[in-house]
Design an enzyme around this catalytic site. Structure first.
Site, short mmCIF file in Angstrom:
data_model
loop_
_atom_site.label_atom_id
_atom_site.label_comp_id
_atom_site.label_asym_id
_atom_site.label_seq_id
_atom_site.Cartn_x
_atom_site.Cartn_y
_atom_site.Cartn_z
N TYR A 66 1.16 -1.29 -0.23
CA TYR A 66 0.18 0.05 -0.40
C TYR A 66 0.77 1.51 0.28
O TYR A 66 0.42 2.11 -1.00
CB TYR A 66 -0.88 -0.23 1.32
CG TYR A 66 -2.58 -0.69 1.28
CD1 TYR A 66 -1.82 -2.08 0.95
CD2 TYR A 66 -3.13 0.19 1.03
CE1 TYR A 66 -3.33 -2.65 0.62
CE2 TYR A 66 -4.90 -0.65 0.81
CZ TYR A 66 -4.31 -1.65 0.63
OH TYR A 66 -6.19 -2.67 0.74
N LYS A 115 2.96 -15.22 4.21
CA LYS A 115 3.35 -16.06 2.54
C LYS A 115 5.09 -16.14 2.94
O LYS A 115 5.95 -15.64 2.10
CB LYS A 115 3.02 -15.03 1.91
CG LYS A 115 2.80 -16.16 0.30
CD LYS A 115 2.25 -17.07 0.52
CE LYS A 115 2.93 -18.06 -0.95
NZ LYS A 115 1.58 -18.64 -1.09
N ASP A 123 -2.52 -18.26 2.04
CA ASP A 123 -3.20 -19.43 1.28
C ASP A 123 -4.11 -20.22 2.65
O ASP A 123 -5.46 -20.19 2.05
CB ASP A 123 -2.88 -19.98 0.30
CG ASP A 123 -1.49 -20.81 0.60
OD1 ASP A 123 -0.88 -20.19 1.88
OD2 ASP A 123 -1.14 -21.07 -0.48
N ASP A 144 -6.43 -6.64 4.47
CA ASP A 144 -7.50 -6.25 3.43
C ASP A 144 -8.01 -7.48 2.75
O ASP A 144 -9.00 -7.50 3.35
CB ASP A 144 -6.77 -5.41 2.68
CG ASP A 144 -8.34 -4.55 1.51
OD1 ASP A 144 -9.17 -4.45 2.50
OD2 ASP A 144 -8.00 -5.26 0.49
N ASP A 204 -12.74 -9.29 4.62
CA ASP A 204 -13.55 -9.50 3.67
C ASP A 204 -13.85 -10.77 4.22
O ASP A 204 -15.25 -11.01 4.22
CB ASP A 204 -13.57 -8.69 2.80
CG ASP A 204 -14.10 -7.52 2.32
OD1 ASP A 204 -13.50 -6.44 2.89
OD2 ASP A 204 -14.19 -6.55 1.00
C1 IPM Z 1 -10.46 -1.68 3.25
C2 IPM Z 1 -10.79 -0.74 2.08
C3 IPM Z 1 -9.42 -0.27 1.99
C4 IPM Z 1 -8.42 -0.71 1.66
C5 IPM Z 1 -9.43 0.88 0.50
C6 IPM Z 1 -11.38 1.66 0.20
C7 IPM Z 1 -8.94 2.09 0.02
O1 IPM Z 1 -11.01 -1.69 1.47
O2 IPM Z 1 -10.15 -0.45 3.95
O3 IPM Z 1 -10.77 -2.71 4.15
O4 IPM Z 1 -8.32 -0.74 0.79
O5 IPM Z 1 -7.07 -1.07 2.66
MG MG Z 2 -10.87 -3.95 2.56
#
Ligand code: IPM
Ligand code: MG
Length: 366
Positions: free
Chosen positions: A143, A193, A225, A249, A253
């Site tokens: 990032y 990893k 993984d 990240d 999710d």
């Molecule tokens: C998160 C989001 C952000 C990230 C994006 C919107 C830049 O996906 O906070 O998880 O990748 O960190």
């Molecule tokens: Mg995210």
């Protein structure tokens, strides 16, 4: 004298605006009933700021954040701004805030409410009771690493990003993980990893070094993984997961779906001082402005703000209990709605939480 907290509020884009509105209702009630005041100041970031001033991250917004005790954020981004240069994309504001406020530790609790077990796509016996804390490093990795960009070389374009971690960056996030573990089940899984990436071999080495100061904590290392697979197959094995920015990240999710909806997950981003609180979901432009978004992740983010930035553990628990009561009473936004439950919109869901929150506060004070 009442303690006053300065709160910077950035609703951002899409459903960010709607869910923040509901979260602020809770703050109002809290200010009216507790011995505390919140000075809420609004600022623009993301696409909304770009449209107003040509930059997603205006200097006034950074100043506002720097001058506050905590930041409450909705979400940024949307298709409208996707074609823009990276330097002015809405996401720059979020990344800029993380960087400039030094928010290196992102706490993403993944908790399955009993009432929502059936909303998960996984089997009830797999998800019941799940309570994981994902601790994501937030200011390093691909990032922020340099060099980065797209350039021409030998007549073709090449895209470059750099995965870099210093041992100091790894040590401080590992410390957060182990200190948090001491307040939980004393179990940490560090995800990397290391079989392929040297930078994450260093991650593994440094996490192991830090663990020596926490002999009571059980540390396991896992490749990312494998972790992705284990999260679906047997999520109950996890208590704390500590990992890099990009892996965190993605895994957060994935883990969100264990709970049935990404609309349920709050987060706290912490640094040496200050903190930023936001739902982990995005701006969801497809459902923006329709009063169907789930405000609970943002409301639960307010609870995290009370816990970490205001040292108001009791207030935090009252909010969490209010959310639980609302779910118990059967209210559901569209993302978690199922037969036999009551479908409500964003604003109504916020009002129901306020109602329960008031009840709990009154009961607690009497
Ligand atoms: C998160 C989001 C952000 C990230 C994006 C919107 C830049 O996906 O906070 O998880 O990748 O960190
Ligand atoms: Mg995210």
């Amino acid at each position: 004298m009442k303690k006053t907290y300065q709160i910077a509020v950035f609703p951002g884009d899409g459903i960010g605006v709607e869910v923040i509105r509901e979260a602020l209702k809770i703050l109002d009630v809290l200010a009216a009933t507790a011995n505390v005041a919140f000075e809420v100041r609004h600022g623009l970031i993301g696409g909304a700021a770009y449209d107003a001033s040509g930059t997603p991250f205006p200097a006034e917004s950074l100043d506002l954040a720097l001058g506050s005790d905590a930041v409450l954020l909705g979400a940024v981004g949307g298709p409208k701004w996707e074609g823009l240069d990276y330097s002015v994309r809405p996401e720059r504001a979020l990344l800029g805030l993380r960087e400039k406020l030094g928010l290196f530790a992102n706490m993403r609790p993944v908790r399955v409410f009993d009432e929502l077990v059936a909303a998960s796509p996984l089997k009830p016996e797999v998800v019941r009771g799940i309570d994981i804390m994902i601790i994501r490093e937030l200011t390093g990795d691909l990032y922020f690493g340099k060099p980065r960009g797209i350039r021409m070389e030998n007549g073709q374009r090449i895209g470059v990003n750099t995965l870099v971690y210093t041992e100091e960056e790894i040590r401080r996030i590992a410390l957060v993980a182990f200190e948090t573990a001491m307040k939980r089940k004393k179990r940490v899984v560090s995800v990397d990893k290391a079989n392929v990436l040297e930078s994450t071999q260093l991650w593994r080495d440094v996490v192991t070094e830090v663990s020596r100061d926490f002999p009571e904590v059980d540390l396991r290392h896992m490749y990312v993984d494998n972790c992705a697979m284990q999260l679906i197959g047997n999520p109950a094995q996890f208590d704390i997961i500590v990992t890099t920015n990009l892996f965190g990240d993605i895994l957060s999710d994935e883990a969100a779906m264990i709970t049935g909806s990404i609309g349920m997950l709050p987060s706290a981003s912490l640094g040496v001082t200050g903190g930023m609180y936001e739902p982990i979901h995005g701006s969801a432009p497809d459902i923006a402005g329709q009063d169907i978004a789930n405000p609970l992740a943002t409301i639960l983010s307010v609870a995290m703000m009370l816990r970490y930035s205001c040292r108001m553990e009791k207030g935090a628990r009252c909010i969490e209990a209010a959310v639980q009561e609302v779910l118990r009473a059967g209210f559901r936004t569209k993302d978690i709605h199922q037969e036999g439950t009551m479908l409500v919109g964003t604003a109504e869901m916020g009002d129901e939480v306020v109602k329960q929150f008031k009840n709990i506060k009154i009961a607690g004070n009497s």
